[in-house]
Scaffold this motif. Structure first.
Motif, PDB file in Angstrom:
ATOM      1  N   GLY A 159      33.392  41.471  37.382  1.00 33.91           N
ATOM      2  CA  GLY A 159      33.868  41.296  39.040  1.00 33.91           C
ATOM      3  C   GLY A 159      33.591  39.917  39.744  1.00 33.91           C
ATOM      4  N   GLU A 160      32.539  38.897  39.092  1.00 33.91           N
ATOM      5  CA  GLU A 160      32.055  37.999  39.555  1.00 33.91           C
ATOM      6  C   GLU A 160      32.666  37.278  39.804  1.00 33.91           C
ATOM      7  OE1 GLU A 160      29.605  34.786  41.548  1.00 33.91           O
ATOM      8  OE2 GLU A 160      29.676  36.935  40.970  1.00 33.91           O
ATOM      9  N   LEU A 161      33.582  36.957  41.920  1.00 33.79           N
ATOM     10  CA  LEU A 161      34.675  35.524  42.089  1.00 33.79           C
ATOM     11  C   LEU A 161      34.318  34.249  41.569  1.00 33.79           C
ATOM     12  CD1 LEU A 161      36.220  37.593  45.180  1.00 33.79           C
ATOM     13  CD2 LEU A 161      36.778  38.169  43.225  1.00 33.79           C
ATOM     14  N   TYR A 178      26.885  47.050  38.564  1.00 27.52           N
ATOM     15  CA  TYR A 178      25.743  47.475  38.249  1.00 27.52           C
ATOM     16  C   TYR A 178      25.011  48.054  38.346  1.00 27.52           C
ATOM     17  CZ  TYR A 178      20.772  45.730  39.339  1.00 27.52           C
ATOM     18  OH  TYR A 178      19.743  45.446  40.073  1.00 27.52           O
ATOM     19  N   LEU A 179      25.462  49.877  39.080  1.00 25.06           N
ATOM     20  CA  LEU A 179      25.430  50.822  39.494  1.00 25.06           C
ATOM     21  C   LEU A 179      24.662  51.545  37.464  1.00 25.06           C
ATOM     22  CD1 LEU A 179      27.126  52.548  42.525  1.00 25.06           C
ATOM     23  CD2 LEU A 179      24.529  52.146  42.145  1.00 25.06           C
ATOM     24  N   ILE A 180      26.059  51.239  37.195  1.00 24.11           N
ATOM     25  CA  ILE A 180      25.787  51.575  35.721  1.00 24.11           C
ATOM     26  C   ILE A 180      24.958  50.749  34.933  1.00 24.11           C
ATOM     27  CG2 ILE A 180      27.496  51.625  33.332  1.00 24.11           C
ATOM     28  CD1 ILE A 180      29.712  51.367  35.431  1.00 24.11           C
ATOM     29  N   ALA A 181      24.568  49.929  35.362  1.00 25.76           N
ATOM     30  CA  ALA A 181      23.095  49.488  34.091  1.00 25.76           C
ATOM     31  C   ALA A 181      22.283  49.566  34.875  1.00 25.76           C
ATOM     32  CB  ALA A 181      23.885  47.467  34.678  1.00 25.76           C
ATOM     33  N   THR A 185      31.659  41.564  44.789  1.00 26.15           N
ATOM     34  CA  THR A 185      32.794  42.659  44.640  1.00 26.15           C
ATOM     35  C   THR A 185      32.297  44.068  44.464  1.00 26.15           C
ATOM     36  OG1 THR A 185      33.084  42.539  42.103  1.00 26.15           O
ATOM     37  CG2 THR A 185      33.853  40.710  44.477  1.00 26.15           C
ATOM     38  N   THR A 186      33.354  45.066  44.562  1.00 23.79           N
ATOM     39  CA  THR A 186      33.040  46.494  44.544  1.00 23.79           C
ATOM     40  C   THR A 186      32.782  46.891  42.841  1.00 23.79           C
ATOM     41  OG1 THR A 186      34.911  47.091  46.134  1.00 23.79           O
ATOM     42  CG2 THR A 186      34.501  48.553  44.786  1.00 23.79           C
ATOM     43  N   THR A 187      33.871  45.612  42.085  1.00 20.84           N
ATOM     44  CA  THR A 187      33.842  45.466  40.652  1.00 20.84           C
ATOM     45  C   THR A 187      32.277  45.733  40.554  1.00 20.84           C
ATOM     46  OG1 THR A 187      36.062  45.519  40.639  1.00 20.84           O
ATOM     47  CG2 THR A 187      35.009  44.741  38.424  1.00 20.84           C
TER      48      THR A 187
END
Length: 346
Positions: free
Chosen positions: A161-163, A301-304, A294-296
């Protein structure tokens, strides 16, 4: 009864005072820890001093001098008992890994946002666990391995998700994570066997000078030629010196805060404080440096983040269990035999 009544307010006040003191110290650590990272990012990417090795060497030299004053001159912090052989064979190895870790982590700020770097750092427990299992100081388990997979998945989603993804910056940060993980394991193996305990100040005193020496090699070949040929810097030399020394002093204050924090709070509190700091840095990166998040990335990061929290909880629980077992074993060894179980009463 009257004694208990009179003692209760005093006890409550003492507890509240200790809690306030701990909260203040943790808050200072969070501010300084986040401040050093933001300060480094500003100097390297915004201010106009794109020399991560030179910046790290300034930190090492400045912190070494102040640590020397605290340990040898003022004698506020006690020095560790260490032989020359121990220093050469063990401390210098840790210093070499520390130098590589600092060099690469500071270099990553030239290519990646602070937010993305903090997300990538969630991979640290995975690498530490893998190395620890490989060298035999950690026991492999399917549950822990599954948790490591969850952390890895979260970081992969965040990276996707990193732009402003930069492959070279990503690689440099990965090297920094691996080097830091090897350093952590090396400290456990090399210094643990020697029963050598170093706090944050004595670490600066013993390790920082060796780090400086190791960093001179890449500095001479990579950055000194650019500085020698007068690469344009956006500010005057005087202003640059003030900013760089201020940055180094902030880094030193962070180590002082860590020194003061040890013994005043629990490992769980430190882990929670670290999590708070990471989220603060992600927010600061988005606001100050205008780095898009981003939301992704947040989902990844929430999962990690969930995996890292479980890892910290599992480690803390294991340490507490081991401490209880050690205490019980010590009590059983010291406890005299009860009458009727081998001893006779006169």
């Amino acid at each position: 009864m009257s004694i208990d009544t009179n003692a209760s307010p005093a006890t409550a006040s003492a507890i509240l005072l200790k809690a306030a003191e701990t909260a203040a110290t943790v808050s200072i650590w969070i501010v300084l820890s986040a401040g050093v990272i933001v300060f480094n990012k500003y100097i390297l990417s915004v201010y106009g001093f794109p020399f991560p090795i030179a910046l790290t060497m300034i930190h090492m030299s400045f912190c070494s001098m102040l640590a020397f004053v605290l340990v040898r001159v003022a004698k506020v912090v006690p020095a560790a008992s260490m032989s020359k052989e121990t220093y050469v064979q063990k401390v210098t190895r840790v210093a070499a890994l520390f130098a590589l870790s600092l060099w690469c982590s500071n270099s990553a700020y030239l290519y990646l946002s602070v937010a993305f770097i903090q997300m990538l750092k969630a991979m640290s427990p995975v690498v530490v666990f893998a190395i620890s299992c490989a060298v035999g100081i950690e026991t492999y388990s399917h549950a822990m391995m599954a948790n490591m997979a969850v952390i890895t998945l979260g970081v992969m989603i965040a990276s996707y998700g990193e732009l402003n993804f930069n492959a070279f910056g990503f690689l440099v940060q990965c090297v920094a994570i691996v080097a830091e993980s090897f350093r952590i394991v090396s400290v456990q193996i090399l210094l643990g066997k020697s029963n050598l305990k170093l706090n944050s100040i004595t670490t600066l005193y013993y390790v920082s000078p060796a780090c400086f020496v190791f960093l001179t090699v890449p500095f001479v070949f990579l950055e000194l030629p650019k500085l020698a040929h007068g690469l344009e810097i956006t500010h005057s030399v005087h202003a640059s010196a003030g900013i760089l020394l201020g940055n180094a002093f902030t880094a030193f204050l962070l180590n002082v805060a860590i020194y003061l924090l040890i013994g005043r709070t629990s490992a769980l509190s430190l882990n929670v404080a670290g999590v708070v700091k990471d989220w603060i840095l992600i927010g600061i990166s988005a606001l100050i440096f205008e780095a898009p998040v981003t939301t992704t990335q947040i989902i990844g990061y929430l999962i990690a983040f969930g995996g890292v929290c479980y890892y910290n909880y599992a480690k803390l629980t294991a340490q507490q269990k081991a401490a209880v077992e050690t205490t019980q074993a010590s009590v059983e060894l010291k406890e005299p035999l009860a009458p009727g179980k081998g001893d006779t009463q006169a």
